[in-house]
Design a protein around this motif. Structure first.
Motif, PDB file in Angstrom:
ATOM      1  N   GLU A 158     -44.270 -37.663  28.399  1.00 62.82           N
ATOM      2  CA  GLU A 158     -43.434 -38.912  28.486  1.00 62.82           C
ATOM      3  C   GLU A 158     -43.883 -40.027  27.526  1.00 62.82           C
ATOM      4  O   GLU A 158     -45.136 -40.187  27.319  1.00 62.82           O
ATOM      5  N   ILE A 159     -43.172 -40.387  26.554  1.00 61.31           N
ATOM      6  CA  ILE A 159     -43.462 -41.508  25.491  1.00 61.31           C
ATOM      7  C   ILE A 159     -43.062 -42.580  25.757  1.00 61.31           C
ATOM      8  O   ILE A 159     -41.705 -42.742  26.067  1.00 61.31           O
ATOM      9  N   SER A 160     -43.779 -43.716  25.690  1.00 59.33           N
ATOM     10  CA  SER A 160     -43.337 -44.836  25.954  1.00 59.33           C
ATOM     11  C   SER A 160     -44.561 -46.037  25.600  1.00 59.33           C
ATOM     12  O   SER A 160     -45.663 -45.832  25.961  1.00 59.33           O
ATOM     13  N   MET A 175     -48.268 -33.864  30.744  1.00 63.33           N
ATOM     14  CA  MET A 175     -48.642 -33.281  31.840  1.00 63.33           C
ATOM     15  C   MET A 175     -48.429 -31.806  31.595  1.00 63.33           C
ATOM     16  O   MET A 175     -47.459 -31.345  31.216  1.00 63.33           O
ATOM     17  N   THR A 176     -49.476 -31.134  31.717  1.00 61.46           N
ATOM     18  CA  THR A 176     -49.141 -29.482  31.565  1.00 61.46           C
ATOM     19  C   THR A 176     -50.245 -28.939  32.704  1.00 61.46           C
ATOM     20  O   THR A 176     -51.186 -29.282  32.923  1.00 61.46           O
ATOM     21  N   ASP A 177     -49.912 -27.543  32.791  1.00 62.70           N
ATOM     22  CA  ASP A 177     -50.465 -26.964  33.863  1.00 62.70           C
ATOM     23  C   ASP A 177     -51.928 -26.214  33.127  1.00 62.70           C
ATOM     24  O   ASP A 177     -53.020 -26.275  34.081  1.00 62.70           O
ATOM     25  N   PHE A 202     -44.703 -31.246  30.846  1.00 66.17           N
ATOM     26  CA  PHE A 202     -43.765 -32.489  30.479  1.00 66.17           C
ATOM     27  C   PHE A 202     -44.727 -33.501  29.657  1.00 66.17           C
ATOM     28  O   PHE A 202     -45.761 -33.747  29.480  1.00 66.17           O
ATOM     29  N   VAL A 217     -53.426 -34.657  30.540  1.00 65.11           N
ATOM     30  CA  VAL A 217     -53.817 -34.407  32.057  1.00 65.11           C
ATOM     31  C   VAL A 217     -53.314 -32.838  32.446  1.00 65.11           C
ATOM     32  O   VAL A 217     -52.177 -32.574  32.124  1.00 65.11           O
ATOM     33  N   THR A 218     -54.148 -32.368  33.118  1.00 64.94           N
ATOM     34  CA  THR A 218     -53.789 -31.204  33.965  1.00 64.94           C
ATOM     35  C   THR A 218     -54.223 -31.164  35.297  1.00 64.94           C
ATOM     36  O   THR A 218     -54.915 -32.183  35.512  1.00 64.94           O
ATOM     37  N   PRO A 219     -53.754 -30.224  36.225  1.00 64.22           N
ATOM     38  CA  PRO A 219     -53.984 -30.749  37.434  1.00 64.22           C
ATOM     39  C   PRO A 219     -55.540 -30.537  37.876  1.00 64.22           C
ATOM     40  O   PRO A 219     -55.996 -30.885  38.884  1.00 64.22           O
ATOM     41  N   ASP A 220     -56.497 -29.832  37.061  1.00 69.98           N
ATOM     42  CA  ASP A 220     -57.940 -29.850  37.125  1.00 69.98           C
ATOM     43  C   ASP A 220     -58.586 -31.141  36.743  1.00 69.98           C
ATOM     44  O   ASP A 220     -59.536 -31.332  36.992  1.00 69.98           O
ATOM     45  N   LYS A 221     -58.151 -31.614  35.558  1.00 67.74           N
ATOM     46  CA  LYS A 221     -58.857 -32.745  35.111  1.00 67.74           C
ATOM     47  C   LYS A 221     -57.972 -33.419  34.045  1.00 67.74           C
ATOM     48  O   LYS A 221     -56.587 -32.972  33.732  1.00 67.74           O
ATOM     49  N   THR A 222     -58.455 -34.462  33.387  1.00 65.67           N
ATOM     50  CA  THR A 222     -58.062 -35.363  32.252  1.00 65.67           C
ATOM     51  C   THR A 222     -58.555 -34.475  30.915  1.00 65.67           C
ATOM     52  O   THR A 222     -59.787 -34.765  30.789  1.00 65.67           O
ATOM     53  N   ASN A 226     -48.104 -39.284  27.372  1.00 61.81           N
ATOM     54  CA  ASN A 226     -48.536 -38.954  28.422  1.00 61.81           C
ATOM     55  C   ASN A 226     -48.193 -37.413  28.500  1.00 61.81           C
ATOM     56  O   ASN A 226     -47.008 -37.205  28.592  1.00 61.81           O
ATOM     57  N   VAL A 264     -52.736 -38.881  25.993  1.00 60.70           N
ATOM     58  CA  VAL A 264     -53.539 -38.548  27.360  1.00 60.70           C
ATOM     59  C   VAL A 264     -52.958 -37.288  27.649  1.00 60.70           C
ATOM     60  O   VAL A 264     -51.697 -37.042  27.854  1.00 60.70           O
TER      61      VAL A 264
END
Lengths: 294, 137
Positions: free
Chosen positions: B72-74, B81-83, B70, B10-15, B79, B8
Motif C-alpha cells: 500500500e502506497i500513500s 505486507m508479506t508472509d 500486498f 511487515v511479516t506476521p512474525d516481525k517488522t 507499507n 515499512v
C-alpha cells in the motif's frame, strides 16, 4: 508414641517439598513461555493492524461480493473453542469451557445444529464426554501459535463455511487482558461482517475520500486474495492470544501453588518441632524420674 | 537531492524493515512496480520476488526476498505486507540453490495443476532469495 508422629510429619514435609519443586519449575517454564508468547503476539500486531487497515479501506470502496461475506439464515453453527492441552493452570480451562457450554447449549436450544471445533485436548475431552458433536480437533499445539497452525485452523473453518456445512462460525477463547486477568469471550468469525471492518462507509464517502488508490490488480481480485489472508491472520492472532492467556494463567496459578506449599511446609515444620520437643521433654522426665527412684 | 520516503516491511512474525529510501522496486503480480517519492496512492498484490531499495544518493542499496503479500502506497509511505521477508545479507545462497533445484524437479514431476502452481511459487521464492543475495554482494 510421639516419635512416630515426628516421622509421619517428616514424610509429609518431604512430599510437600517435592510438590513445591514441581510447581516452582512449572511456574518458571510458564513464565518463560509467557514472555516468548507475548513477544510474538506483540511482534505480530503491526502486520495484523496493517492488514485490517487495508481491509477497512477496501471494504468501504470495493463492490463486496465474496463467499466469506455470505450471510445465510443460520441453520447450523460451528463453535471454535480454544483451551490448553494440559491442566495445572488454575481455572483457565474451566472458565472458557463454561462459557463455551453455555453458548453451545443456547445455540442448540434455538434449534440450530451446533458442533464444536476443538483446539486443545481439554475441549475435546470436555465436549466429547458430554455427548456433543465434535467436528474436528487439534490436540498437539502445545500452547504455541504459529502462522502454519493459524492457516490450518483458518482453512478448516473457511472450508466448512464455504461448502455450507455451517452457516456461521464463532470462536470462544480467553482473551488476554493482563498477566493476572484473562477474560473468556465469544466472538463471531464467519461470515465476515463488512461493518465490523469499515465504519459504515458508503458510496458517497468514497467521493469525499481524498485518496483515490490505483488498484493493481483490480479491486475484486485483490479482495479475493486479501480476505482469506485477513481471516487466517485473525485466527492466528486469536490462537496466539489464547495461548498467551494460558501461559499467564499457568504462571499465576503455579506461583500461588508454590506459595501455598511454602506456607504448608512452614506450618508442618512448626508442628514437627513441637512434637519432637514434646518427645524429648517426656523422655527427659522419664530419665529424671528413673534416676530419682534409684 | 532526491526526496526520500518511508518504507515499512511487515511479516506476521516481525517488522522486517523500517527506514527511508529514495527509490524502491517491488515485485507486483503483473510486473515490477517502481516507486519514487510522491508516488500516487496505490494498492497492489505482491508476488514472491526481490524488493530493492535505494537508500541514498551515494548508492547504498538493500535487497530483500519477499513472499506473497500486498503493498500500500500513500503519503510517501510504502507499507509492504508479506508472509516472509529475508534481508539479502542473511540469505544462505547454498541452501537457496538447493531449494531452487528441488522446486524445479517438483515442477516437472507434479501431476495436478495445484501442485504445479505450488512448485512454481517455490521456484520464484528460491530465485528471489538467490537474486537478493547476489545483488547484496
Amino acid at each position: 508414641m510421639a516419635g512416630a508422629g515426628v516421622k509421619v510429619l517428616n514424610t509429609r514435609i518431604r512430599s510437600v517439598k517435592s510438590t513445591q519443586q514441581i510447581t516452582k519449575a512449572m511456574k518458571m517454564v510458564a513464565a518463560a513461555k509467557l514472555a516468548r508468547s507475548q513477544g510474538k503476539m506483540l511482534a505480530a500486531r503491526p502486520y495484523s493492524q496493517k492488514l485490517t487497515e487495508l481491509m477497512t479501506e477496501l471494504a468501504g470502496k470495493a463492490e463486496i461480493a465474496h463467499p466469506l461475506f455470505d450471510v445465510r439464515p443460520v441453520k447450523s453453527r460451528l463453535y471454535l473453542v480454544i483451551t490448553s492441552d494440559k491442566g495445572l493452570c488454575g481455572s483457565y480451562n474451566m472458565n472458557v469451557l463454561k462459557l463455551a457450554q453455555k453458548t453451545v447449549d443456547a445455540s442448540i436450544a434455538e434449534g440450530i445444529e451446533t458442533q464444536v471445533y476443538a483446539v486443545g485436548r481439554k475441549v475435546a475431552e470436555f465436549f466429547g464426554k458430554r455427548g456433543y458433536t465434535v467436528f474436528d480437533k487439534h490436540t498437539d499445539f502445545g500452547g504455541e501459535a504459529n502462522s502454519e497452525r493459524g492457516n490450518l485452523v483458518g482453512n478448516t473453518a473457511v472450508g466448512a463455511f464455504v461448502d455450507a456445512t455451517f452457516d456461521e462460525v464463532r470462536v470462544v477463547y480467553a482473551s488476554f487482558i493482563s498477566t493476572m486477568t484473562q477474560q473468556p469471550v465469544d466472538q463471531a468469525l464467519l461470515p465476515i461482517a463488512p461493518d465490523a471492518m469499515s465504519s459504515g462507509e458508503t458510496e458517497e464517502d468514497e467521493k469525499d475520500s481524498n485518496l483515490e488508490y490505483i488498484w493493481e490488480p483490480s479491486q475484486e481480485e485483490m479482495f479475493a486474495t486479501l480476505l482469506p489472508l485477513y481471516l487466517k491472520n485473525r485466527v492466528f492472532m486469536t490462537l496466539s492470544e489464547a495461548f498467551t492467556s494460558e501461559h499467564a494463567a499457568r504462571m499465576t496459578s503455579m506461583s500461588a501453588a508454590t506459595e501455598n506449599a511454602g506456607e504448608m511446609i512452614d506450618a508442618l515444620t512448626l508442628q514437627r518441632n513441637r512434637e519432637r520437643q514434646a518427645t524429648i521433654t517426656s523422655e527427659l522426665l522419664d530419665i529424671v524420674g528413673g534416676a530419682n527412684a534409684l | 537531492m532526491a526526496k526520500s520516503f518511508k518504507v515499512v516491511i511487515v511479516t506476521p512474525d516481525k517488522t522486517a524493515y523500517e527506514g527511508d529510501a529514495i527509490s524502491a522496486t517491488i515485485p507486483g503480480m503483473a510486473g515490477y512496480i517502481g516507486v519514487w517519492a510522491n508516488h500516487a496512492p496505490l494498492v497492489g498484490a505482491v508476488a514472491p520476488g526481490m524488493v530493492g531499495l535505494k537508500i541514498d544518493e551515494a548508492g547504498s542499496e538493500k535487497y530483500f526476498s519477499v513472499g506473497t503479500g500486498f503493498v500500500e502506497i500513500s503519503d510517501n509511505v510504502v507499507n509492504l505486507m508479506t508472509d516472509t521477508c529475508e534481508i539479502g545479507e542473511e540469505i544462505d545462497v547454498v541452501r537457496a540453490e538447493e531449494a531452487l533445484e528441488r522446486a524445479r524437479q517438483r515442477l516437472v514431476s507434479m501431476e495436478t495443476e495445484l501442485d504445479r502452481e505450488r512448485a512454481r511459487l517455490a521456484v520464484s521464492r528460491a530465485q528471489a532469495r538467490i537474486n537478493a543475495e547476489k545483488h547484496t554482494h
